[in-house]
Design a protein around this motif. Structure first.
Motif, PDB file in Angstrom:
ATOM      1  N   SER A  41       4.183 -20.079 -18.489  1.00 40.32           N
ATOM      2  CA  SER A  41       4.788 -18.746 -18.446  1.00 40.32           C
ATOM      3  C   SER A  41       5.163 -18.253 -19.838  1.00 40.32           C
ATOM      4  CB  SER A  41       6.027 -18.764 -17.545  1.00 40.32           C
ATOM      5  OG  SER A  41       6.967 -19.711 -18.018  1.00 40.32           O
ATOM      6  N   ASP A  42       5.426 -19.173 -20.783  1.00 38.48           N
ATOM      7  CA  ASP A  42       5.789 -18.767 -22.143  1.00 38.48           C
ATOM      8  C   ASP A  42       4.588 -18.766 -23.092  1.00 38.48           C
ATOM      9  OD1 ASP A  42       5.347 -21.466 -22.242  1.00 38.48           O
ATOM     10  OD2 ASP A  42       7.228 -21.986 -23.245  1.00 38.48           O
ATOM     11  N   ASP A  43       3.403 -18.914 -22.535  1.00 36.39           N
ATOM     12  CA  ASP A  43       2.185 -18.901 -23.348  1.00 36.39           C
ATOM     13  C   ASP A  43       1.772 -17.454 -23.576  1.00 36.39           C
ATOM     14  OD1 ASP A  43      -0.260 -19.108 -24.543  1.00 36.39           O
ATOM     15  OD2 ASP A  43      -1.207 -20.270 -22.951  1.00 36.39           O
ATOM     16  N   VAL A 109      -5.476  -2.832  -5.420  1.00 36.89           N
ATOM     17  CA  VAL A 109      -4.452  -3.758  -4.925  1.00 36.89           C
ATOM     18  C   VAL A 109      -4.167  -4.857  -5.946  1.00 36.89           C
ATOM     19  CG1 VAL A 109      -4.818  -3.350  -2.470  1.00 36.89           C
ATOM     20  CG2 VAL A 109      -6.156  -5.088  -3.602  1.00 36.89           C
ATOM     21  N   LEU A 110      -5.161  -5.191  -6.753  1.00 32.99           N
ATOM     22  CA  LEU A 110      -4.921  -6.138  -7.841  1.00 32.99           C
ATOM     23  C   LEU A 110      -3.877  -5.576  -8.801  1.00 32.99           C
ATOM     24  CD1 LEU A 110      -5.505  -8.330  -9.978  1.00 32.99           C
ATOM     25  CD2 LEU A 110      -7.560  -7.043 -10.593  1.00 32.99           C
ATOM     26  N   ARG A 111      -4.030  -4.312  -9.174  1.00 31.83           N
ATOM     27  CA  ARG A 111      -3.043  -3.671 -10.052  1.00 31.83           C
ATOM     28  C   ARG A 111      -1.670  -3.637  -9.406  1.00 31.83           C
ATOM     29  NH1 ARG A 111      -4.376   1.897 -10.918  1.00 31.83           N
ATOM     30  NH2 ARG A 111      -6.388   1.576  -9.926  1.00 31.83           N
ATOM     31  N   LEU A 112      -1.633  -3.265  -8.131  1.00 35.82           N
ATOM     32  CA  LEU A 112      -0.346  -3.197  -7.437  1.00 35.82           C
ATOM     33  C   LEU A 112       0.337  -4.556  -7.422  1.00 35.82           C
ATOM     34  CD1 LEU A 112      -1.223  -0.892  -4.394  1.00 35.82           C
ATOM     35  CD2 LEU A 112       0.434  -0.386  -6.194  1.00 35.82           C
ATOM     36  N   LYS A 262       0.197 -16.219  -7.018  1.00 36.55           N
ATOM     37  CA  LYS A 262      -0.398 -16.988  -8.120  1.00 36.55           C
ATOM     38  C   LYS A 262       0.307 -16.708  -9.441  1.00 36.55           C
ATOM     39  CE  LYS A 262      -4.680 -18.699 -10.020  1.00 36.55           C
ATOM     40  NZ  LYS A 262      -6.129 -18.851  -9.889  1.00 36.55           N
ATOM     41  N   ARG A 263       1.217 -15.712  -9.438  1.00 40.08           N
ATOM     42  CA  ARG A 263       2.033 -15.380 -10.615  1.00 40.08           C
ATOM     43  C   ARG A 263       1.228 -14.708 -11.715  1.00 40.08           C
ATOM     44  NH1 ARG A 263       4.704 -21.458 -10.626  1.00 40.08           N
ATOM     45  NH2 ARG A 263       6.016 -21.218  -8.771  1.00 40.08           N
ATOM     46  N   ILE A 264       0.214 -13.962 -11.320  1.00 40.32           N
ATOM     47  CA  ILE A 264      -0.596 -13.228 -12.288  1.00 40.32           C
ATOM     48  C   ILE A 264       0.130 -11.950 -12.683  1.00 40.32           C
ATOM     49  CG2 ILE A 264      -2.773 -11.968 -12.601  1.00 40.32           C
ATOM     50  CD1 ILE A 264      -4.084 -14.060 -10.801  1.00 40.32           C
ATOM     51  N   THR A 265       0.218 -11.689 -13.966  1.00 41.85           N
ATOM     52  CA  THR A 265       0.904 -10.515 -14.493  1.00 41.85           C
ATOM     53  C   THR A 265      -0.110  -9.574 -15.134  1.00 41.85           C
ATOM     54  OG1 THR A 265       1.283 -11.603 -16.623  1.00 41.85           O
ATOM     55  CG2 THR A 265       2.990 -11.885 -14.924  1.00 41.85           C
ATOM     56  N   GLU A 506       0.636  -3.401 -20.936  1.00 44.14           N
ATOM     57  CA  GLU A 506       0.522  -4.853 -20.719  1.00 44.14           C
ATOM     58  C   GLU A 506       1.858  -5.489 -20.375  1.00 44.14           C
ATOM     59  OE1 GLU A 506      -0.775  -3.220 -23.230  1.00 44.14           O
ATOM     60  OE2 GLU A 506      -2.942  -3.448 -22.907  1.00 44.14           O
ATOM     61  N   ASN A 507       2.952  -4.889 -20.831  1.00 43.03           N
ATOM     62  CA  ASN A 507       4.275  -5.475 -20.593  1.00 43.03           C
ATOM     63  C   ASN A 507       5.097  -4.688 -19.571  1.00 43.03           C
ATOM     64  OD1 ASN A 507       3.928  -7.548 -22.596  1.00 43.03           O
ATOM     65  ND2 ASN A 507       4.239  -5.979 -24.162  1.00 43.03           N
ATOM     66  N   TRP A 508       4.488  -3.675 -18.940  1.00 42.87           N
ATOM     67  CA  TRP A 508       5.244  -2.843 -17.997  1.00 42.87           C
ATOM     68  C   TRP A 508       5.217  -3.464 -16.610  1.00 42.87           C
ATOM     69  CZ3 TRP A 508       5.485  -0.053 -13.546  1.00 42.87           C
ATOM     70  CH2 TRP A 508       6.475   0.935 -13.462  1.00 42.87           C
ATOM     71  N   ARG A 509       6.365  -3.641 -16.002  1.00 37.93           N
ATOM     72  CA  ARG A 509       6.477  -4.116 -14.619  1.00 37.93           C
ATOM     73  C   ARG A 509       7.354  -3.154 -13.841  1.00 37.93           C
ATOM     74  NH1 ARG A 509       5.490  -9.573 -13.835  1.00 37.93           N
ATOM     75  NH2 ARG A 509       5.245  -8.954 -11.661  1.00 37.93           N
TER      76      ARG A 509
END
Length: 554
Positions: A41-43, A109-112, A262-265, A506-509
């Motif tokens: 996660s910190d990679d 749905v991948l983006r969502l 799967k924790r994909i961001t 890339e960093n927006w959630r």
């Protein structure tokens, strides 16, 4: 001059806390532990060079591959085999047209999933209200329950051809599916699922054994045409079945939730898109192979045009191409049915866990997510029991699930499109204009096919002329709706949407659900959603009544 790099240290500022996200289960955060690799996660190191990018892709591969291969399930085996046996390769072009539809739907749905961290059903509940939230879950639950029954029907057809006992085989398959997902290890499940995905490649040696003419297949894949001497109504209904089995509602719910689990961001979006293209490639190759070798094997024989079921296809392949071809087809059908049962039941368990606030992750063991696993195992075991009980109307259930999937698919696509234009949900990841235009056309086509399918169920003797009339009416209605929207835009002085600011995406959630502003619902949207609600309720009632009549022998 003072060297700023060597000045005395000052008291360090406190660390800035990471922004809160909307992730509902804390098991959905942490390291990515894929079947083929791990990403910490910190990679945050950039991936430079082909080896680093390839290792990252291996770790990400899974969601797109599994959802697409799972789509080539027992129902798909029947549909593509029917197309080949009854009409040769003349309908292969439908697969080419479906490739962009598959990609656009699953990419959204991948983006969502990557951006929001919240499942599809929960987003519908939060942004469109309790009615649509409940409708999406109930609709998904019932449709998926019927779909899982068809997967076990596929298992019975496969083991029956292979000469294995029906009841023990079905119960063993159910136990294997439940055990594979209940270990408490996401990585173990994904490794099992990818191994099963590899089983779909058994269709390729069948293709090589039968050896259909590649030139003819290539022509029919890129040049649209209709079968000669065939009723337009029958062909249209088969095309609708191909669309329904290739673009199924459960896929949307599964892909979004599995990406989250799967924790994909958003940082790994490019790799997940590559994973999706890999899955689409495999599913299209498999579908084309089935259509092609069934067309070649049955051409010129008595069984041509007389499709019965997948077991009949296996027997025909043995008769005209050898025992090896028949056995490989039966094993591939068994494999596809197991993958389909696993993915479809997981999509239901994810959705119910999302909406009801249950722990819902494959990273958790049974004790840590009892409700999640209870739904999953309950669906699998119930479907297995239904199939092995003597006298179950299996043919009627198969027909019912295909029909309901076609009728209800447009609603899933409508909400997908609306969510992907909600800036509170996706921020810089919202759809662009080109994506919206294409998706709107897809939704319009799906609605038209849904209306045709409903009419065909209610009026089994529907004529080709009536189908063309329905297409014309739906086309006119679509043009009028577009005209109304444009007229209203000009009266209100609304400008067309400009380019979307993608900076920092890339960093927006998405922030937590309770921090989202209330959605603005325009009059046009209210009218459209009300009309959709009325159509879906009416169409579902008509289909259920018709199925009941068939069950009672009327």
């Amino acid at each position: 001059m003072t060297d700023l790099t060597t000045t005395a240290p000052t008291e360090s500022a406190p660390p800035v806390p990471a922004p809160r996200t909307a992730v509902l289960d804390d098991a959905h955060t942490g390291d990515i532990r894929g079947a083929l690799g791990t990403i910490k996660s910190d990679d945050t190191a950039p991936r430079r060079g082909l080896p680093a990018k390839f290792k990252t892709l291996l770790a990400i591969v899974g969601p797109g591959l599994i959802v697409m291969v799972g789509d080539n399930d027992a129902g798909a085996f029947g549909t593509y085999s029917q197309a080949g046996q009854n009409y040769g390769t003349s309908l292969l072009w439908t697969l080419l047209l479906l490739i962009p539809v598959l990609y656009v739907n699953q990419e959204m749905v991948l983006r969502l999933g990557a951006v929001t961290g919240v499942g599809h059903a929960r987003l519908i509940l939060e942004r469109f209200g309790k009615f649509w939230g409940a409708f999406s879950v109930i609709d998904l639950f019932l449709l998926n329950a019927l779909t899982i029954v068809t997967e076990f029907i596929g298992i019975t057809l496969a083991v029956g051809y292979l000469g294995l006992p029906k009841v023990p085989s079905v119960l063993l398959a159910a136990a294997i599916v439940v055990a594979a997902a209940s270990t408490g290890s996401f990585r173990r499940f994904e490794r099992t699922a990818i191994l099963l995905c590899a089983g779909s490649l058994l269709l390729i040696p069948i293709y090589l054994i039968v050896h259909p003419p590649a030139g003819r297949m290539a022509h029919d894949f890129v040049v649209p045409g209709m079968p000669h001497h065939a009723q337009l109504a029958d062909v249209m209904l088969l095309i609708i079945a191909i669309v329904g089995t290739t673009v199924a509602p459960w896929q949307l719910f599964f892909q979004q939730s599995y990406v989250i689990d799967k924790r994909i961001t958003p940082r790994f979006m490019r790799y997940e898109k590559a994973d999706l293209w890999l899955g689409i490639g495999i599913v299209v190759i498999g579908a084309a192979a089935m259509t092609g070798f069934c067309a070649a094997a049955f051409a010129g024989h008595a069984e041509s045009g007389g499709f019965t079921d997948a077991a009949g296809v296996a027997a025909g392949l043995e008769k005209y191409a050898g025992r090896t071809a028949g056995v490989l087809f039966a094993i591939a059908l068994l494999d596809a049915s197991v993958i389909g049962a696993c993915a479809v039941s997981l999509s239901t368990a994810y959705a119910i866990g999302d909406v009801m606030g249950l722990k819902h992750s494959l990273h958790r063991g049974i004790r840590g997510a009892k409700g999640f696993y209870a739904v999953f195992a309950g669906l699998i075991l119930t479907a297995a029991v239904v199939v092995v009980v003597p006298g179950s109307p299996l043919g009627l259930l198969t027909e019912g699930v295909q029909t309901l999937a076609g009728v209800l698919l447009p609603s899933a696509s409508v909400f997908l499109l609306l969510l992907c234009n909600d800036k509170s949900v996706l921020g810089p990841w919202v759809n662009g204009r080109a994506m919206n235009i294409f998706t709107s056309v897809v939704v319009a086509v799906l609605v038209t096919l849904s209306v045709i399918l409903t009419a065909a169920v209610v009026f089994p003797g529907i004529t080709s002329g009536a189908i063309l009339d329905i297409m014309g009416i739906c086309g006119v209605a679509g043009i009028l709706a577009l005209g109304y929207a444009e007229t209203r835009r000009r009266r209100k002085g609304w400008a067309l949407a400009g380019p979307v600011d993608r900076a920092g995406k890339e960093n927006w959630r998405m922030p937590p659900l309770d921090e989202l502003p209330e959605p603005i619902v325009s009059t046009g949207r209210k009218i459209g959603l009300t009309a959709l609600r009325g159509y879906l309720l009416a169409a579902t009632i008509l289909v259920v009544v018709r199925i009941a009549q068939l069950a009672l022998g009327h």
